[in-house]
Design an enzyme around this catalytic site. Structure first.
Site, PDB file in Angstrom:
ATOM      1  N   GLU A  93       0.828  -1.204   0.000  1.00 44.14           N
ATOM      2  CA  GLU A  93       0.000   0.000   0.000  1.00 44.14           C
ATOM      3  C   GLU A  93       0.865   1.258   0.000  1.00 44.14           C
ATOM      4  OE1 GLU A  93      -3.068   0.233  -0.515  1.00 44.14           O
ATOM      5  OE2 GLU A  93      -3.959  -1.706  -0.041  1.00 44.14           O
ATOM      6  N   ASP A 234      -4.310 -10.020  -8.065  1.00 49.62           N
ATOM      7  CA  ASP A 234      -4.717  -9.240  -9.234  1.00 49.62           C
ATOM      8  C   ASP A 234      -3.591  -8.422  -9.870  1.00 49.62           C
ATOM      9  OD1 ASP A 234      -4.673  -7.777  -6.888  1.00 49.62           O
ATOM     10  OD2 ASP A 234      -6.525  -6.689  -7.272  1.00 49.62           O
ATOM     11  N   THR A 434      -1.392   0.562 -10.660  1.00 49.54           N
ATOM     12  CA  THR A 434      -2.574  -0.058 -10.066  1.00 49.54           C
ATOM     13  C   THR A 434      -3.284   0.890  -9.111  1.00 49.54           C
ATOM     14  OG1 THR A 434      -3.367  -2.148  -9.116  1.00 49.54           O
ATOM     15  CG2 THR A 434      -1.501  -1.077  -8.003  1.00 49.54           C
TER      16      THR A 434
END
Length: 600
Positions: A93, A234, A434
């Site tokens: 993150e 993903d 992303t």
């Protein structure tokens, strides 16, 4: 409307939350790390007391054309941000939201190419980015595999009690940001450790080229063996392909193509619409749900050039959104019900919508964007910002506005509608990460330019593709309202609706038609009804008509309003009929398939 919504969130963040990381839209105050409960990873993985929302949103301000506000936000970051915090944060993150945001803003602030260069700017954002990366590096230094620990303390490094289990996406989605940092600082170490982590995961793929979801960073053993395109895995695939687009190095493409082939063979279900959770070694089904994060996959397929697959997969999530006016975190496609109803304003679905519109120019995707925009504004807007939806079925809200609403969701919506935006016209190698951060890389930073053959496979990340592999299908630029090549009029649309149980409760007559169509379609969206269908059409007082299909000794009847005299593609449709009986015969595939009227 998109810009107004953005500034509703932005202005309220600055008014009520700054300099905290996030805005609480219900309490109208700020939110930082949870120091009273260090184990609260839902908060502490992301919030590190480092102006998260500001940094994550810097390049969105440029996309919106707000040069003065962009410069003001950069100055706020340079003045108020410090990474010398006693906070344990997630490496993934911090990388995608903070490191990526700093690098994107640095490039915009320093390179006059994009029109946002700041006079007197001396590279302060890049120095902050390098400082953050240095604080994340300990995650890589004490693992036997090169796969990083999932979390570090920004001040003290990896805690002794930190778990040795990490997800594939978390460990393998670092190469874009770390690679760009290496190129800009001329220090290859950052790129080397990120690449080693990515390849260490790939080298532990199964015999059928699938990856698991969770791995032990010390032993290299898979802990959770489910393979999918969704949560926990993903962005690994996204970064494989985008690393090739950005850096031009064929090895990333080679890995991606092997992974893509395996996914299409084992993860995609036989219908071609769903991407499931399967066992990485056998391809056997492990769960009957799909998650909202996997809605990004269609966008990646567009970049790769597989438009047909992208269209079909996107239609599934479109119909889930239509049904619930948001995307639940998980949807059970077997029971056709919500599995987890939470929606934290995620961007992945609108991201894929954006890419599909850029590739096809079908106005259907503008309609999808309008639907999302209105639902966000009507369901989540509060006086102080936008709130997460706690349950899409009830509309219950939760007091959190995650930074990716401004960084991604509203950015992609704005780019979808602003077709002349400068970021929609760049034709050099760049990607949106992303987290939706704009990352270009000038030619002088490339190590190995791709061959002419390989270069043909690279599509820039806005995907200005009007004629991609269209030998079988026509993509329209300005479709007629009833042009059957537009997405809403294709059989795939009805089939995707049936998959998720999306019934239009406001139009029961349409439900009957949808059920009839579903009974006549196979999973590929092609008619598979018996060889001959009897159809009777009787008009009732010139107002309604009755359509009767006889198939396999079953009778299906539809009552619809009598159509007006309208122009169709290549002909006309008239209402002045008192009755019509048709025999429709299926044509064999070798002659093009479809149906023809053989008697009437």
């Amino acid at each position: 409307m998109t810009k107004e919504m953005f500034f509703h969130g932005w202005d309220n963040y600055l008014t009520f939350a700054y300099p905290e990381d996030e805005l609480n839209p219900m309490l109208c105050n700020g939110r930082g790390s949870d120091k009273l409960n260090p184990s609260n990873i839902n908060i502490n993985d992301i919030l590190g007391d480092y102006l998260l929302t500001i940094i994550d949103t810097l390049d969105t301000l440029a996309v919106l054309g707000e040069k003065e506000i962009f410069e003001d936000a950069v100055n706020r970051v340079l003045k108020d941000v410090s990474f010398n915090q006693n906070n344990k944060v997630q490496v993934f993150e911090s990388n995608i939201r903070i490191l990526g945001g700093l690098l994107s803003a640095h490039i915009l602030a320093s390179d006059p190419t994009y029109g946002y260069a700041i006079k007197g700017y001396d590279g302060g954002l890049l120095r902050l980015a390098q400082d953050l990366a240095d604080r994340l590096i300990p995650a890589f230094q004490y693992t036997k595999t090169g796969i990083p620990y999932p979390r570090v303390n920004l001040r003290y490094g990896v805690p002794r009690t930190e778990t040795v289990e990490t997800c594939t996406a978390g460990a393998g989605s670092l190469i874009l940001e770390f690679g760009v940092l290496s190129r800009l600082t001329n220090n290859s170490y950052y790129e080397d450790v990120a690449k080693k982590a990515m390849t260490a995961i790939w080298n532990r793929r199964s015999d059928i080229d699938l990856l698991g979801n969770v791995i032990n960073i010390q032993t290299g053993q898979w802990i959770h063996t489910a393979s999918s395109t969704g949560a926990g895995i993903d962005s690994y695939f996204e970064y494989l392909y985008k690393a090739y687009v950005l850096f031009g190095e064929p090895e990333y493409l080679d890995m991606f193509e092997d992974a893509y082939k395996a996914i299409m063979q084992h993860v995609r279900d036989p219908s071609g619409y769903l991407y499931r959770n399967v066992h990485m070694s056998s391809g056997a089904l492990m769960a009957t749900w799909i998650d909202s994060l996997s809605s990004f996959w269609s966008g990646l397929q567009v970049l790769y050039g597989d438009i047909e697959s992208a269209i079909n997969g996107h239609l599934v999530f479109y119909n889930i959104w239509r049904r619930y006016h948001a995307l639940p975190e998980r949807f059970d496609f077997y029971r056709k019900t919500v599995d987890i109803g939470f929606y934290p304003l995620r961007p992945e679905f609108i991201e894929s919508t954006y890419y599909l519109y850029r590739a096809t120019r079908d106005p259907f995707y503008l309609h999808v964007g309008e639907m999302v925009l209105e639902d966000l504004n009507n369901r989540t807007r509060l006086p102080c910002g936008f709130a997460s939806i706690g349950d899409v079925r009830t509309g219950r809200l939760e007091d959190r506005m995650e930074s990716f609403l401004l960084s991604e969701t509203l950015k992609y919506l704005y780019l979808l509608f602003d077709t002349d935006n400068i970021f929609n016209k760049i034709d050099s190698n760049f990607v949106f990460t992303t987290e939706g951060h704009f990352l270009p890389l000038a030619g002088r930073y490339l190590k190995n330019a791709p061959s002419a053959k390989d270069a043909k496979k690279i599509d820039d990340s806005v995907c200005l593709l009007h004629n991609i592999r269209t030998n079988k299908h026509h993509y329209i630029q300005h479709p007629h309202n009833l042009d059957l090549s537009s997405i809403p009029y294709r059989p795939a649309t009805d089939f995707a609706a049936a998959i998720v149980g999306n019934n239009d409760n406001n139009n029961p007559e349409h439900n009957k038609e949808r059920i009839l169509l579903y009974n006549m379609l196979n999973p590929s969206g092609y008619c598979t009804s018996p060889q001959t269908i009897q159809a009777d059409i009787q008009y009732r007082q010139q107002q309604t008509f009755e359509l009767t299909f006889n198939t396999d000794a079953r009778t299906h009847k539809l009552h619809r309003q009598s159509p007006k005299f309208v122009e169709l593609v290549g002909g006309f449709l008239a209402k002045s009929l008192s009755g019509l009986k048709l025999e429709i015969t299926k044509r064999p595939h070798r002659t093009g398939g479809g149906f023809q009227v053989t008697r009437g």
